[in-house]
Design a protein around this motif. Structure first.
Motif, short mmCIF file in Angstrom:
data_model
loop_
_atom_site.label_atom_id
_atom_site.label_comp_id
_atom_site.label_asym_id
_atom_site.label_seq_id
_atom_site.Cartn_x
_atom_site.Cartn_y
_atom_site.Cartn_z
N GLN A 1 0.83 -1.20 0.00
CA GLN A 1 0.00 0.00 0.00
C GLN A 1 0.87 1.25 0.00
OE1 GLN A 1 -1.70 0.53 4.29
NE2 GLN A 1 -1.71 -1.69 3.93
N PHE A 2 0.46 2.21 -0.83
CA PHE A 2 1.11 3.51 -0.91
C PHE A 2 2.62 3.38 -1.16
CE2 PHE A 2 -2.59 3.74 1.89
CZ PHE A 2 -3.39 4.60 1.15
N GLY A 3 2.98 2.41 -1.99
CA GLY A 3 4.38 2.22 -2.36
C GLY A 3 5.23 1.54 -1.31
N VAL A 4 4.62 1.03 -0.26
CA VAL A 4 5.35 0.40 0.84
C VAL A 4 4.99 -1.08 0.90
CG1 VAL A 4 5.73 0.35 3.33
CG2 VAL A 4 5.46 2.53 2.15
N ASN A 5 6.00 -1.92 1.04
CA ASN A 5 5.80 -3.36 1.19
C ASN A 5 5.84 -3.69 2.68
OD1 ASN A 5 5.65 -6.10 0.90
ND2 ASN A 5 7.62 -6.35 -0.08
N ILE A 6 4.68 -4.03 3.24
CA ILE A 6 4.56 -4.32 4.67
C ILE A 6 4.51 -5.83 4.85
CG2 ILE A 6 3.16 -4.00 6.74
CD1 ILE A 6 2.00 -1.49 5.43
N THR B 1 7.73 -5.35 9.38
CA THR B 1 8.74 -4.66 8.58
C THR B 1 8.05 -3.80 7.54
OG1 THR B 1 8.95 -6.43 6.92
CG2 THR B 1 10.38 -6.56 8.86
N PHE B 2 8.60 -2.62 7.30
CA PHE B 2 8.20 -1.75 6.20
C PHE B 2 9.39 -1.65 5.26
CE2 PHE B 2 4.40 1.03 7.49
CZ PHE B 2 3.89 0.08 8.34
N ASN B 3 9.22 -2.14 4.04
CA ASN B 3 10.30 -2.14 3.04
C ASN B 3 11.59 -2.72 3.60
OD1 ASN B 3 8.74 -1.05 0.98
ND2 ASN B 3 9.29 1.07 1.48
N HIS B 4 11.47 -3.74 4.44
CA HIS B 4 12.64 -4.36 5.08
C HIS B 4 12.39 -5.85 5.27
CE1 HIS B 4 16.43 -2.85 6.32
NE2 HIS B 4 16.31 -3.07 7.62
N VAL C 1 12.26 5.02 10.55
CA VAL C 1 10.82 5.23 10.45
C VAL C 1 10.54 6.36 9.45
CG1 VAL C 1 8.76 5.98 11.69
CG2 VAL C 1 10.34 4.35 12.75
N GLU C 2 11.33 7.42 9.49
CA GLU C 2 11.12 8.56 8.61
C GLU C 2 11.22 8.16 7.14
OE1 GLU C 2 13.11 8.53 11.24
OE2 GLU C 2 11.85 9.79 12.55
N ASP C 3 12.10 7.22 6.83
CA ASP C 3 12.26 6.77 5.44
C ASP C 3 11.32 5.63 5.09
OD1 ASP C 3 14.32 8.60 5.18
OD2 ASP C 3 15.89 7.13 5.66
N LEU C 4 10.44 5.22 6.03
CA LEU C 4 9.53 4.09 5.82
C LEU C 4 10.30 2.84 5.42
CD1 LEU C 4 6.49 5.80 4.05
CD2 LEU C 4 6.69 5.11 6.44
N ARG C 5 11.42 2.61 6.09
CA ARG C 5 12.25 1.43 5.87
C ARG C 5 12.77 0.99 7.25
NH1 ARG C 5 17.23 0.40 6.18
NH2 ARG C 5 17.70 2.61 6.53
N PHE C 6 12.01 0.06 7.85
CA PHE C 6 12.38 -0.29 9.22
C PHE C 6 11.82 -1.67 9.58
CE2 PHE C 6 8.26 1.85 9.57
CZ PHE C 6 7.54 0.98 10.38
N ALA C 7 12.33 -2.18 10.71
CA ALA C 7 11.78 -3.38 11.35
C ALA C 7 11.47 -3.04 12.79
CB ALA C 7 12.77 -4.53 11.27
#
Length: 466
Positions: A350-355, A394-397, A374-380
């Protein structure tokens, strides 16, 4: 003596009549597994939809985007199953005394062993009159997806999505990709609060608003209003707002398909059909049955990693693994049976993010960001309870998901050990801010339904004497 026992085992494994009620992913994979196990007897698969088993996750993504036609999501056949397919006819009852499944057309299908795999359906709009309005949709079936996709392609002026769980959020994402104005109304404080808590919910809310979604939280839709032609045109919100809308998508969670079992004296109800870890159904007094098994979204079973609470899981991997375990246990005797103890895994785009997530995040009460930004939407992030890790998101991770899965399976300590690099600015545990389960909010995809001290609904129903 050994030869006689071997003959009994061989006959049990290969012969008899097995009926599967539910012709979707779980039913198909169970049928294939039964044949792989060596079952050569009669096999019947019953389903209330006319079409063959199809894949549901693409319906809220690729199908709505117009990339894949709704009719092109049929599940691949992994092998021939040589089954009597009874499609387009619903099961309406279960006669356990005579070992028969009762169908809507009046037929009775006999069985020696039965697999219940009837899954779930979308929760309907709460007002029956408003539910008749054109332009109001739910999303569960292939037909649902086809109708909603056509409505979105017609370029409505505004789409209203009621509910910001995974499905509602994915539909909102598709609407923005299509350039449509979309409002999301969510009763809770943020999207995804039910399955992932308020900390992650705040991140999801920012994602939606940054993408141009008109996200309204802490409000409910009280009424829908139609025009003279019976098409929805307005929505009344609980804060007094009146929205002009052309399309409304009710993403209100799911209902287990158990009504047909009402007179069967099984432990079935709101959360599904209770069974043991080997997929054998319980009766209403907690006695395990010998010839009735349950798998897929409709099953709820105790899980050793989560204090033996009964767990209901609405995820693809759990459906497949449960189907295979049920099939194995249906054709094997006690010592050869195995447990179904899945570690839930899920994903959402969703919204370009792989959750991607693993474990039961909502079982935890704390969260710690363990990697990334978190700010870059790339985290665990890991979820913990009583000093051990119980879930991770995970978000994009997503490449790290297996690492966290192993920690959960080992009941590793929380906060978990740092992976060695890519440490976040703040890794201190904090409250995950899950809502009180008694508050109205999105129901998580994994539901722990163990003992609830606030419940007074138990009832002892002794079996009638025969």
């Amino acid at each position: 003596m050994r030869s006689l026992i071997d003959d009994i085992v061989r006959t049990f494994k290969t012969e008899g009549r097995i009926v599967i009620v539910g012709a979707s992913l779980t039913g198909l994979r169970a049928a294939e597994a039964l044949r792989d196990e060596g079952f050569t007897g009669a096999l019947t698969i019953i389903g209330d939809e006319q079409c063959e088993p199809y894949d549901r996750p693409p319906l809220s993504k690729q199908v709505l985007n117009g990339w894949v036609p709704a009719g092109n999501t049929k599940l691949p056949r992994l092998r021939a199953v040589d089954a009597d397919w009874r499609l387009g006819v619903a099961a309406t009852g279960l006669d356990r005394d005579n070992r028969e499944v009762l169908l809507a057309n009046g037929d009775k299908v006999p069985f020696d062993r039965l697999l219940i795999a009837t899954g779930v359906r979308s929760r309907a709009w709460f007002n029956p009159e408003e539910a008749k309005l054109k332009g109001l949709f739910t999303l569960r079936t292939s037909d649902d997806a086809d109708e909603l996709q056509q409505a979105l392609q017609a370029r409505p002026k505004r789409v209203l999505i009621v509910g910001a769980g995974f499905i509602g959020s994915e539909i909102a994402s598709v609407c923005r990709e299509l350039g449509l104005d979309v409002t999301v109304a969510e009763r809770s404080s943020a999207p995804l609060v039910g399955p992932l808590g308020g900390v992650i919910g705040d991140i999801a809310a920012k994602m939606q608003r940054d993408a141009g979604v008109d996200l309204r939280t802490g409000v409910a839709v009280e009424a829908l209003k139609g025009d003279a032609d019976g098409h929805v045109r307005q929505a009344q919100l609980s804060d007094g707002t009146l929205l002009d809308v052309d399309v409304v998508v009710a993403s209100l969670g799911s209902i287990r398909n158990v009504e047909w079992l009402e007179a069967a004296e099984l432990a079935s109800g709101f959360w599904g059909v209770a069974c043991d870890a080997g997929c054998r159904a319980f009766d209403i007094n907690g006695v395990v049955t010998d010839n009735i098994f349950v798998a897929g979204d409709v099953a709820r079973a105790p899980h050793v990693l989560y204090e033996y609470q009964f767990m209901a899981i609405e995820h693809v991997d759990a459906a497949v693994l449960g189907a295979r375990t049920a099939a194995h246990n249906m054709v094997n005797l006690e010592r050869a049976r195995r447990p179904h103890l899945p570690l839930p895994q899920f994903w959402s785009g969703q919204f370009g993010v792989n959750i991607k997530g693993v474990g039961v995040c909502s079982f935890g009460d704390e969260i710690a960001f363990t990697q990334g930004s978190v700010e870059d939407l790339r985290f665990a992030a890991a979820f913990g309870k009583n000093g051990r890790i119980v879930g991770a998101i995970t978000f994009n991770h997503g490449k790290w998901l297996e690492y966290y899965a192993r920690l959960i399976e080992q009941s590793a300590p929380f906060p978990p050990p740092p992976p060695g690099y890519d440490a976040p600015d703040n890794a201190a545990p904090m409250s995950a801010r899950f809502p009180d389960p008694r508050e109205p909010t999105g129901i998580p995809d994994v539901v722990l339904t163990g003992h609830d001290p606030t419940s007074r609904g138990a009832e002892f129903r002794p079996k009638p004497r025969r």
